[in-house]
Write an enzyme that holds these catalytic residues in place. Structure first.
Site, mmCIF file in Angstrom:
data_model
loop_
_atom_site.group_PDB
_atom_site.id
_atom_site.type_symbol
_atom_site.label_atom_id
_atom_site.label_comp_id
_atom_site.label_asym_id
_atom_site.label_seq_id
_atom_site.Cartn_x
_atom_site.Cartn_y
_atom_site.Cartn_z
ATOM 1 C CG PHE A 141 -1.927 1.138 1.166
ATOM 2 C CD1 PHE A 141 -3.134 0.966 0.508
ATOM 3 C CD2 PHE A 141 -1.663 2.363 1.755
ATOM 4 C CE1 PHE A 141 -4.063 1.995 0.442
ATOM 5 C CE2 PHE A 141 -2.573 3.398 1.688
ATOM 6 C CZ PHE A 141 -3.786 3.215 1.026
ATOM 7 C CG ASP A 226 5.518 3.521 1.653
ATOM 8 O OD1 ASP A 226 5.520 4.152 2.732
ATOM 9 O OD2 ASP A 226 4.476 3.328 0.994
ATOM 10 C CE LYS A 255 -0.196 5.442 7.609
ATOM 11 N NZ LYS A 255 -1.607 5.800 7.791
#
Length: 406
Positions: A141, A226, A255
């Site tokens: 993702f 990532d 995040k």
């Protein structure tokens, strides 16, 4: 005349918000540390961390102070100008990592979009316009833009939006032989999460990560990590790549970078960054003074021995409680992840019950996450109090037992 607050409820969501989410039936209105309260005053313990975002809990005093101070100083300039918070934050990220250059954006997807564009642009400028293949992994993702959702290996998120960006190949995660079978001189990058989050909280093996680095070197491809979810102390190190003895060419983080304030960053080296020039890429809000001031405060707190070393002790408390619950009810095939990114995978006899457990936990006053249909995901504050872990796991046990008894 002072404006009146409009009364809103969970039902308001169904009338006014695009129906791409299915939020819980309660509305949180206040948070402090690892506790949250809803409109009715009910208290919850937060094991979700806003999906690994609120790494220092809710309303951490250092972040609140930074926001208040910057909020009375300078909010926004655009990238026609630079600003002090962005320069300080970039300098501190460079000092703490392999990087020599930083690009700021607002979300993980935007940081990954920039990373993937940079990887292709670098290959085109330095090697060949035909060196554009991106190798990525099933169940990955990387965001919700069309490019990032196409690189992510989950068709359920990318199908139905028309033609996808081309030259993206997906192979099984942790399978080095599968990568060897598809990599060639046309490959510009391998894109990988050190710990697959949405894909089930599955860490890369050391052999896999080291093998990817060697393959990238062999084929003059870039290794793009990532770390949107695994970064900023989540694994027990500032970034998860430090566990593997592998240095990436490009890294993305978001995040927890802002502790809840929207901000992201792409990190890279001078050699790779040198292919870019003004106007090749950009963003209106990236490097916003408010966002960077808060992120600098978050980095200053997280990147300390006290916080990073405390992650493992807190993980052990979670794992001990989960193992005790497993011993009692035969629940889990494994408890995986690193640091305070924890996945508890349900056994086949409990397949499909992850969402039911999440809902039952909310009823007990606990916020947890899922990763697919069969994995309960925990991503709490890195500084959550041990007493909150103990009470939260007691609530989790009651929730599980309720689901099993149903």
């Amino acid at each position: 005349m002072a404006s009146e607050k409009l009364a809103v409820t969970r039902e308001t969501f169904d009338k006014v918000i695009l129906p791409v989410y299915a939020p819980a039936h309660f509305v949180p209105v206040k948070g402090k540390g690892s506790r949250v309260w809803d409109q009715q005053g009910k208290e919850y313990i937060d094991f979700s961390g806003g999906i690994a975002v609120t790494a220092l809990g809710h309303c951490h005093p250092a972040l609140v102070a930074a926001l208040k101070n910057q909020g009375e100083t300078l909010w926004h300039l655009s990238n026609v100008f630079t600003n002090e918070p962005a320069l300080r934050l970039a300098s501190k990220l460079i000092d703490a990592t392999f990087a020599e250059r930083v690009f700021f954006a607002n979300s993980g997807a935007e940081a990954n979009e920039a990373a993937f564009k940079l990887a292709r642009y670098y290959a085109c400028q330095r090697h060949s316009p035909f060196k554009s293949k991106i190798i990525a992994f099933h169940n990955a993702f990387h965001g919700r833009t069309l490019f990032t959702v196409s690189v992510g290996g989950q068709p359920k998120y990318s199908d139905g939006f028309g033609p996808k960006p081309a030259d993206i190949v997906h192979v099984p995660f942790n399978d080095l032989e599968a990568v060897k079978a598809v990599i060639d001189d046309h490959t510009c990058a391998i894109v990988v999460e050190p710990i697959q989050g949405e894909g089930g909280v599955t860490p890369a093996t050391p052999e896999f990560m080291q093998g990817l680095r060697e393959l990238c070197d062999q084929y003059q491809a870039l290794l793009v990590l990532d770390e949107v979810q695994s970064g900023m102390g989540r694994s027990g190190k500032l970034f998860a790549y430090e566990h593997y003895g592998v240095t990436p060419d490009i890294l993305t983080t978001a995040k927890a970078l802002g502790g809840g304030f929207p901000v992201s960053a792409m990190l890279t080296t001078d050699a790779i960054a040198s292919t870019m020039s003004p106007g090749v890429h950009g963003t209106t809000y990236g490097g916003n003074p408010l966002a960077c001031a808060v992120a600098e405060a978050a980095l200053d707190v997280i990147n300390t021995p006290e916080v990073l070393e405390g992650v493992q002790a807190r993980r052990e408390q979670f794992v001990t409680a989960l193992k005790a619950l497993d011993a009692k009810h035969d629940l889990f095939t494994e408890i995986r992840g690193k640091g305070l990114l924890i996945g508890a995978a349900l056994k086949p006899q409990h397949a499909g019950k992850a969402r039911a457990i999440l809902n039952a936990a909310a009823a007990e006053g606990l916020m947890v996450l899922v990763a697919g249909t069969d994995v309960i995901r925990f991503a709490p504050s890195l500084v959550i109090e041990p007493a909150d872990i103990e009470e939260g796991m007691a609530r989790f046990a009651r929730a599980v037992e309720g689901v099993l008894a149903a």
